[in-house]
Write a protein that holds these residues in place. Sequence first.
Motif, PDB file in Angstrom:
ATOM      1  N   THR B  26       0.832  -1.208   0.000  1.00 30.97           N
ATOM      2  CA  THR B  26       0.000   0.000   0.000  1.00 30.97           C
ATOM      3  C   THR B  26       0.863   1.253   0.000  1.00 30.97           C
ATOM      4  N   ASP B  27       1.900   1.252   0.825  1.00 29.45           N
ATOM      5  CA  ASP B  27       2.804   2.412   0.850  1.00 29.45           C
ATOM      6  C   ASP B  27       3.489   2.606  -0.505  1.00 29.45           C
ATOM      7  N   THR B  30       1.039   4.090  -2.927  1.00 27.96           N
ATOM      8  CA  THR B  30       0.786   5.492  -2.568  1.00 27.96           C
ATOM      9  C   THR B  30       1.932   6.374  -3.046  1.00 27.96           C
ATOM     10  N   ASN B  34       0.913   7.898  -6.326  1.00 27.75           N
ATOM     11  CA  ASN B  34       0.232   9.012  -5.631  1.00 27.75           C
ATOM     12  C   ASN B  34      -1.251   8.720  -5.380  1.00 27.75           C
ATOM     13  N   LYS B  35      -1.578   7.456  -5.086  1.00 24.49           N
ATOM     14  CA  LYS B  35      -2.969   7.069  -4.888  1.00 24.49           C
ATOM     15  C   LYS B  35      -3.376   7.229  -3.424  1.00 24.49           C
ATOM     16  N   ASP B  36      -4.598   7.659  -3.234  1.00 24.64           N
ATOM     17  CA  ASP B  36      -5.196   7.675  -1.900  1.00 24.64           C
ATOM     18  C   ASP B  36      -5.246   6.242  -1.362  1.00 24.64           C
ATOM     19  N   PRO B  37      -4.597   5.967  -0.234  1.00 22.12           N
ATOM     20  CA  PRO B  37      -4.591   4.574   0.272  1.00 22.12           C
ATOM     21  C   PRO B  37      -5.986   4.034   0.597  1.00 22.12           C
ATOM     22  N   THR B  40      -7.036   1.646  -2.006  1.00 22.69           N
ATOM     23  CA  THR B  40      -6.177   0.491  -2.295  1.00 22.69           C
ATOM     24  C   THR B  40      -6.542  -0.698  -1.414  1.00 22.69           C
TER      25      THR B  40
ATOM     26  N   LYS C  71      -3.863  10.986  -3.667  1.00 23.95           N
ATOM     27  CA  LYS C  71      -3.651  11.122  -2.237  1.00 23.95           C
ATOM     28  C   LYS C  71      -3.882  12.579  -1.855  1.00 23.95           C
TER      29      LYS C  71
END
Lengths: 72, 72, 72, 72, 72, 72
Positions: B26-27, B30, B34-37, B40, C71
């Motif tokens: 997940t980290d 992210t 640059n995804k909102d966790p 995920t 994010k």
Amino acid sequence: MPFVKIEVTREGVTKAQKQALIKGVTDLITEVLNKDPHLTHVVIQEHDLDDWGYAGEQVSELRARGITADKK
Amino acid sequence: MPFVKIEVTREGVTKAQKQALIKGVTDLITEVLNKDPHLTHVVIQEHDLDDWGYAGEQVSELRARGITADKK
Amino acid sequence: MPFVKIEVTREGVTKAQKQALIKGVTDLITEVLNKDPHLTHVVIQEHDLDDWGYAGEQVSELRARGITADKK
Amino acid sequence: MPFVKIEVTREGVTKAQKQALIKGVTDLITEVLNKDPHLTHVVIQEHDLDDWGYAGEQVSELRARGITADKK
Amino acid sequence: MPFVKIEVTREGVTKAQKQALIKGVTDLITEVLNKDPHLTHVVIQEHDLDDWGYAGEQVSELRARGITADKK
Amino acid sequence: MPFVKIEVTREGVTKAQKQALIKGVTDLITEVLNKDPHLTHVVIQEHDLDDWGYAGEQVSELRARGITADKK
């Protein structure tokens, strides 16, 4: 780099049958695609009869009514 | 909107190791994408050694002969 | 013998980002599970925005309304 | 020729709920895509709470803190 | 009720090779598990070389260095 | 935390049909399992007709012979 997954209903597939599927699929891929078998992984995944639906019905219900998946 | 599935052989993966995989993947996503966790999901799926084939052989057979998947 | 699949929406993921995901996941699995990386395969699969639904809506529609997965 | 897989956390899904999902998805596909239901297979796959991660945490941990997935 | 997915790198697999894989896997499952072939679906999914990672590297990079997946 | 994948042959599924599938499956899961729809992801994956095999034959060949998957 093939990865193969075989999903079937859990209905008594034996260890020897699994090995036959693994060997057969790996040999087939080696022969048809000329792939190094050390790059081929085959995974067999069994699903309980309540978890597989066919034509809108649980396989557990189909089996209870005597409907099998056997080759005629 | 990432969905990640990690498939491994069932060989004693602990709850803490699973958490480390989930957190680490997940980290990574992210950071790299640059995804909102909160979008995920990570799923770990273990397979019995009879169900995983490598190079045409069941892993249960490979392990019985002392062949491991350990890092050298 | 791990196999990892990362499914994401197709929104301009670069070759370098894909390499970072592949390297990062493989290293994580090597470290956490002590697996030989030569047995780890990672596949990235992108899906068009019309093909991914979240909370009942196509992501293409969410993006058109300015809703991103970034994010915060 | 549709194949549908529904992956959920293992949290007491009953046989009747599974049947409702199988029937509902098959009917939906028949209606929307005009597919013969005898070509539609639906598989439900449950995952233990330690095996599903959301936002970097195991669902088992989220549940222990009282965080559910229930509709508000 | 088997469903089989064969995932490979996209490297020029021909229509005839795909047919050989589909026929071979279906016959194998019919023979080993005695399944009605009308319940067996086989799907072949190809992935671009940038999307498949092996041992932490993109296959596109491995191929650029002359490393193939061919059987020796 | 459901994740649903719908795999179908690529035969002209429209954006509106995809939206109907996404909405329908999400609503079904919300209703049957009482899940928060913000945790439900639905992915539609289409496969070319050469890549899907049924009863040992490519769907492209079945279609060429006039055999459809339409509901009777």
